[in-house]
Design an enzyme around this catalytic site. Structure first.
Site, mmCIF file in Angstrom:
data_model
loop_
_atom_site.group_PDB
_atom_site.id
_atom_site.type_symbol
_atom_site.label_atom_id
_atom_site.label_comp_id
_atom_site.label_asym_id
_atom_site.label_seq_id
_atom_site.Cartn_x
_atom_site.Cartn_y
_atom_site.Cartn_z
ATOM 1 N N GLU A 59 0.831 -1.202 0.000
ATOM 2 C CA GLU A 59 0.000 0.000 0.000
ATOM 3 C C GLU A 59 0.864 1.250 0.000
ATOM 4 O O GLU A 59 1.730 1.408 0.884
ATOM 5 C CB GLU A 59 -0.912 0.033 1.235
ATOM 6 C CG GLU A 59 -1.993 -1.022 1.246
ATOM 7 C CD GLU A 59 -2.937 -0.895 2.429
ATOM 8 O OE1 GLU A 59 -3.980 -1.558 2.421
ATOM 9 O OE2 GLU A 59 -2.636 -0.116 3.377
ATOM 10 N N CYS A 60 0.638 2.123 -0.938
ATOM 11 C CA CYS A 60 1.234 3.458 -0.986
ATOM 12 C C CYS A 60 2.763 3.390 -0.943
ATOM 13 O O CYS A 60 3.402 3.210 -1.971
ATOM 14 C CB CYS A 60 0.669 4.336 0.123
ATOM 15 S SG CYS A 60 0.897 6.105 -0.150
ATOM 16 N N ALA A 61 3.372 3.520 0.217
ATOM 17 C CA ALA A 61 4.828 3.421 0.300
ATOM 18 C C ALA A 61 5.321 2.093 -0.245
ATOM 19 O O ALA A 61 6.354 2.017 -0.914
ATOM 20 C CB ALA A 61 5.284 3.603 1.748
ATOM 21 N N SER B 206 -0.956 -0.901 -4.593
ATOM 22 C CA SER B 206 -1.899 0.176 -4.841
ATOM 23 C C SER B 206 -1.608 1.344 -3.910
ATOM 24 O O SER B 206 -0.975 1.184 -2.865
ATOM 25 C CB SER B 206 -3.326 -0.337 -4.588
ATOM 26 O OG SER B 206 -4.249 0.708 -4.441
#
Length: 505
Positions: A390-392, A482
């Site tokens: 997720e993200c990072a 994502s």
């Protein structure tokens, strides 16, 4: 089974962001903990950073209460889970007291959560530029919603004794008790950067000092007996405490064998152009996972009853919800934390990888320099092992970040951006993955100042339905990556599916 939770509790709210909620909430936690009370720390909304300071103040895991991500029906059970066995719970609000999910009324606001918890509210007011007007401000917040009980006010950034006297006189006429007065104190200030406060993990010694200063300031300026008496006036909650094992037992099991990520039929079409959710990745079915060529530490044969899931931690990856680890553990995983800044090997026997949010952009050079670990991550992904990023985590799996080599699992490039992307998202899974079958509805949030190009792969992870319609993220082999942060308590089958995929891939 329904049980009653009568843990004394306070919700700390404010008219707006920047009023001093974190200072007051963290200070109250530290002050009561220093008196020997077991204090349960909570944060309204999706924020990952404030709970780190709460944990320092209390010695307990900071937990989020988000009525958008998890649904209003889970706020009480999640609270009861975190507060079990405690003497007091302090809940820090989010933004202004009545600010919630955009376009959704009161949903996920501090006021909404206070009502769900039947908890009294303490309003923190930045009094630095007002005197008598404070009474009108407080009256408005206290009377706006009769179901919200504002039990008192803490005045922050008060300039002098004369200023305090004027404020108290005005609030006496308004009938709202003053439960604390805090003067300006630079030693409690916490540094910020592009996404808010600097996390505890990046400044631990300084954070410890700041939390101690917050606690001392609250002890000196607040009526702790009055605040605890107010907390005890909270209504009882008639709900069962959330339990990871119980919710997994009652959640639908994943299809077995877990679908091959490449052989499943196309999922629903999404968006005005009908973007297909056909899958990409392995087409050889589910079977023994080939040996990984990356470096790993030796596995412990005594722990083979559980499947080992490595979770990224350290200063670069600090964003996670405690319930994710609890769900993974309940689903049969042995969760092992590793630090991509320091560790050159994945934990021995790793069968799946979870890489949450954080600040890889701040540590891009160090992450890039750790080539042995980057190669091990790439080899694990190539083997088809499940990844939840997720993200990072998405940035770390890209080919490069700000021109520096990353793991190269995804054929995408990431870079910093001036634009802040922030907000709740309503999404649907477009591709069968290690987390969900196509068509699964999930709510999440985004919080970043980066751009990934391209923004999605041949098999996108999500179709974002609101606030704007777009496809986003990557599903390939066992990788789900994502920008969307999700809370697995809302969909516990995600953890069960991920662990089962670890067992069978």
């Amino acid at each position: 089974m329904t049980s009653s939770s009568s843990v004394p509790r306070l919700v700390i709210a404010a008219p707006s962001s920047g009023s001093g909620k974190t200072t007051v909430a963290t200070g109250l936690m530290a002050a009561f903990a220093s008196r020997g009370l077991a204090v349960s720390p909570h944060k309204v909304g999706p924020d990952y950073i404030d709970p780190g300071y709460h944990a320092l103040a209390t010695g307990r895991v900071g937990r989020n209460l988000d009525a958008y991500l998890c649904g209003p029906e889970l706020v009480g059970p999640l609270f009861a889970h975190g507060a079990s066995g405690c003497d007091l719970a302090v809940v820090e609000g989010v933004m202004g007291m009545y600010d919630g999910a955009a376009g959704e009324g009161e949903l996920a606001s501090t006021a909404h959560v206070a009502k769900l918890l039947r908890a009294p509210v303490v309003l923190v007011v930045d009094a630095s530029s007002q005197s008598r007007s404070v009474a009108a401000l407080v009256h408005g917040f206290a009377s706006w919603d009769p179901e919200v009980r504002v039990g008192g006010v803490i005045l922050n950034k008060v300039a002098s004794d004369r200023h305090e006297a004027l404020l108290r006189e005005a609030l006496d006429a308004a009938g709202v008790p003053v439960l604390g007065v805090l003067r300006r104190a630079p030693q409690v200030d916490t540094p910020s950067r592009h996404l808010g406060l600097v996390p505890v993990a990046e400044r631990r010694a300084a954070a410890v000092d700041a939390v101690a200063a917050m606690g001392a300031q609250v002890v000196a300026g607040c009526d702790l007996e009055g605040l605890f008496a107010l907390a005890r006036s909270a209504g009882a909650l008639s709900c069962a405490a959330w339990d990871a094992a119980e919710v997994l037992d009652s959640s639908p099991p994943p299809p077995l064998p877990v679908p091959s990520l490449g052989a499943a039929p196309p999922g629903p079409r999404f968006g005005p152009e009908g973007a297909s959710s056909s899958n990409a990745g392995r087409a050889d079915g589910v079977g023994p996972r080939p040996e990984v060529s990356g470096r790993t530490r030796g596995a412990d044969p005594q722990r083979e009853a559980k499947v080992r899931v490595a979770v990224a931690g350290g200063a670069a990856f600090t964003f996670s919800y405690a319930e994710h680890t609890e769900l993974l553990t309940a689903a049969g995983a042995e969760v092992v934390v590793f630090d991509p800044l320091r560790d050159e090997e994945l934990p021995g026997g790793t069968r799946g990888l979870v890489i949450g949010g954080g600040f890889p952009e701040v540590y891009a050079a160090e992450l890039s320099a750790n080539e042995p670990l980057r190669k091990a991550v790439g080899a694990l992904a190539e083997s088809g092992a499940p990844f939840a990023a997720e993200c990072a985590g998405l940035l770390y799996l890209c080919r490069e970040l700000d021109g520096l080599p990353m793991c190269g699992v995804l054929d995408a490039s990431a870079r910093m951006s001036e634009r802040l992307t922030l907000g709740y998202r309503d999404a649907v899974a477009l591709s069968d993955s290690v987390l969900a079958v196509a068509g699964t509805r999930m709510r999440g949030h985004e919080f970043h100042r980066t751009v990934v190009e391209p923004g999605s792969g041949a098999a996108p992870a999500w179709g974002v339905r609101a606030p704007d319609r777009r496809v986003e993220g990557f599903v390939q082999q066992g990788v789900h990556a994502s920008y969307l942060h999700t809370h697995w308590a809302a969909e516990p089958g995600v953890a069960r599916r991920f662990v089962e995929r670890c067992r069978t891939s």
